[in-house]
Design a protein around this motif. Structure first.
Motif, PDB file in Angstrom:
ATOM      1  N   ASN A  51     -58.213 -18.006  21.043  1.00 17.08           N
ATOM      2  CA  ASN A  51     -56.883 -18.014  20.430  1.00 17.08           C
ATOM      3  C   ASN A  51     -56.903 -18.567  19.020  1.00 17.08           C
ATOM      4  N   SER A  52     -57.750 -19.547  18.761  1.00 15.13           N
ATOM      5  CA  SER A  52     -57.822 -20.136  17.430  1.00 15.13           C
ATOM      6  C   SER A  52     -58.203 -19.083  16.391  1.00 15.13           C
ATOM      7  N   ASN A  53     -59.223 -18.285  16.692  1.00 13.18           N
ATOM      8  CA  ASN A  53     -59.644 -17.244  15.757  1.00 13.18           C
ATOM      9  C   ASN A  53     -58.636 -16.108  15.685  1.00 13.18           C
ATOM     10  N   LYS A  54     -57.966 -15.800  16.782  1.00 16.82           N
ATOM     11  CA  LYS A  54     -56.917 -14.780  16.751  1.00 16.82           C
ATOM     12  C   LYS A  54     -55.797 -15.224  15.838  1.00 16.82           C
ATOM     13  N   SER A  55     -55.449 -16.485  15.922  1.00 19.22           N
ATOM     14  CA  SER A  55     -54.412 -17.032  15.063  1.00 19.22           C
ATOM     15  C   SER A  55     -54.868 -17.025  13.608  1.00 19.22           C
ATOM     16  N   ARG A  56     -56.129 -17.365  13.373  1.00 23.43           N
ATOM     17  CA  ARG A  56     -56.671 -17.342  12.007  1.00 23.43           C
ATOM     18  C   ARG A  56     -56.641 -15.932  11.451  1.00 23.43           C
ATOM     19  N   LEU A  57     -57.012 -14.941  12.278  1.00 19.07           N
ATOM     20  CA  LEU A  57     -56.981 -13.542  11.832  1.00 19.07           C
ATOM     21  C   LEU A  57     -55.554 -13.108  11.534  1.00 19.07           C
ATOM     22  N   SER A  58     -54.647 -13.449  12.407  1.00 17.59           N
ATOM     23  CA  SER A  58     -53.238 -13.105  12.195  1.00 17.59           C
ATOM     24  C   SER A  58     -52.723 -13.717  10.894  1.00 17.59           C
ATOM     25  N   ASP A  59     -53.039 -14.972  10.665  1.00 18.85           N
ATOM     26  CA  ASP A  59     -52.630 -15.648   9.432  1.00 18.85           C
ATOM     27  C   ASP A  59     -53.260 -14.984   8.212  1.00 18.85           C
ATOM     28  N   TRP A  60     -54.546 -14.633   8.315  1.00 20.23           N
ATOM     29  CA  TRP A  60     -55.239 -13.999   7.199  1.00 20.23           C
ATOM     30  C   TRP A  60     -54.599 -12.653   6.888  1.00 20.23           C
ATOM     31  N   LEU A  61     -54.311 -11.860   7.927  1.00 19.36           N
ATOM     32  CA  LEU A  61     -53.712 -10.540   7.721  1.00 19.36           C
ATOM     33  C   LEU A  61     -52.327 -10.646   7.087  1.00 19.36           C
ATOM     34  N   LYS A  62     -51.554 -11.619   7.501  1.00 20.95           N
ATOM     35  CA  LYS A  62     -50.233 -11.823   6.896  1.00 20.95           C
ATOM     36  C   LYS A  62     -50.367 -12.202   5.422  1.00 20.95           C
ATOM     37  N   LYS A  63     -51.267 -13.111   5.148  1.00 22.45           N
ATOM     38  CA  LYS A  63     -51.467 -13.596   3.779  1.00 22.45           C
ATOM     39  C   LYS A  63     -51.982 -12.491   2.860  1.00 22.45           C
ATOM     40  N   ASN A  64     -52.793 -11.600   3.381  1.00 22.78           N
ATOM     41  CA  ASN A  64     -53.464 -10.581   2.569  1.00 22.78           C
ATOM     42  C   ASN A  64     -52.942  -9.168   2.819  1.00 22.78           C
ATOM     43  N   LYS A  65     -51.744  -9.056   3.355  1.00 21.71           N
ATOM     44  CA  LYS A  65     -51.192  -7.751   3.725  1.00 21.71           C
ATOM     45  C   LYS A  65     -51.173  -6.778   2.547  1.00 21.71           C
ATOM     46  N   GLU A  66     -50.640  -7.200   1.419  1.00 24.15           N
ATOM     47  CA  GLU A  66     -50.526  -6.289   0.270  1.00 24.15           C
ATOM     48  C   GLU A  66     -51.904  -5.866  -0.245  1.00 24.15           C
ATOM     49  N   ALA A  67     -52.832  -6.786  -0.313  1.00 24.92           N
ATOM     50  CA  ALA A  67     -54.180  -6.454  -0.776  1.00 24.92           C
ATOM     51  C   ALA A  67     -54.863  -5.498   0.196  1.00 24.92           C
ATOM     52  N   MET A  68     -54.684  -5.717   1.487  1.00 27.66           N
ATOM     53  CA  MET A  68     -55.261  -4.817   2.491  1.00 27.66           C
ATOM     54  C   MET A  68     -54.668  -3.415   2.378  1.00 27.66           C
ATOM     55  N   GLN A  69     -53.389  -3.323   2.121  1.00 27.58           N
ATOM     56  CA  GLN A  69     -52.753  -2.017   1.976  1.00 27.58           C
ATOM     57  C   GLN A  69     -53.349  -1.238   0.814  1.00 27.58           C
ATOM     58  N   GLN A  70     -53.815  -1.935  -0.196  1.00 26.07           N
ATOM     59  CA  GLN A  70     -54.396  -1.277  -1.366  1.00 26.07           C
ATOM     60  C   GLN A  70     -55.799  -0.725  -1.104  1.00 26.07           C
ATOM     61  N   VAL A  71     -56.592  -1.418  -0.278  1.00 26.93           N
ATOM     62  CA  VAL A  71     -57.992  -1.026  -0.117  1.00 26.93           C
ATOM     63  C   VAL A  71     -58.360  -0.521   1.277  1.00 26.93           C
ATOM     64  N   CYS A  72     -57.579  -0.860   2.277  1.00 29.69           N
ATOM     65  CA  CYS A  72     -57.887  -0.395   3.634  1.00 29.69           C
ATOM     66  C   CYS A  72     -57.246   0.971   3.851  1.00 29.69           C
TER      67      CYS A  72
END
Length: 121
Positions: A51-72
């Protein structure tokens, strides 16, 4: 979560434990080149590295959503048959809207065409 970029722009993801997945994802964002996330693992509630890493991934994805949309260009789960792909596809549709890039479940024989379509769109 383990990130494998050896076949870039295909970025393979697995649930194998890894401490540097955030660094790997940050490097992908800094490359400013489109890529596709690929896995053969179907996410479940008890999969992943805790759960700790799932939460970290969720937080990372939220923080980097716009950047991910540009390159993913998209995210692909490879499954064994078309029925499974269709079933998972229904669950992925709302996630595509949430993350802002296509998320699909496909069979192995559709991989190359799907990758090409995602990278060229």
């Amino acid at each position: 979560m383990r990130i494998n970029t050896e076949q870039f722009p295909l970025v393979w993801i697995s649930s194998e434990p890894s401490d540097n997945w955030e660094d790997e994802l940050n490097q992908l964002l800094q490359q400013d080149q489109r890529f596709v996330l690929i896995t053969r693992e179907i996410p479940t509630q008890d999969s992943g590295d805790g759960n700790s890493n799932k939460s970290r991934l969720s937080d990372w994805l939220k923080k980097n959503k716009e950047a991910m949309q540009q390159v993913c260009a998209g995210s692909v789960i490879i499954v064994n048959n078309q029925l499974i792909a269709m079933a998972i596809g229904f669950a992925l549709a709302p996630l595509s809207k949430t993350f802002g890039y296509p998320m699909q479940a496909i069979t192995e024989d559709n991989l190359d065409a799907t990758i090409e379509t995602l990278l060229n769109s």
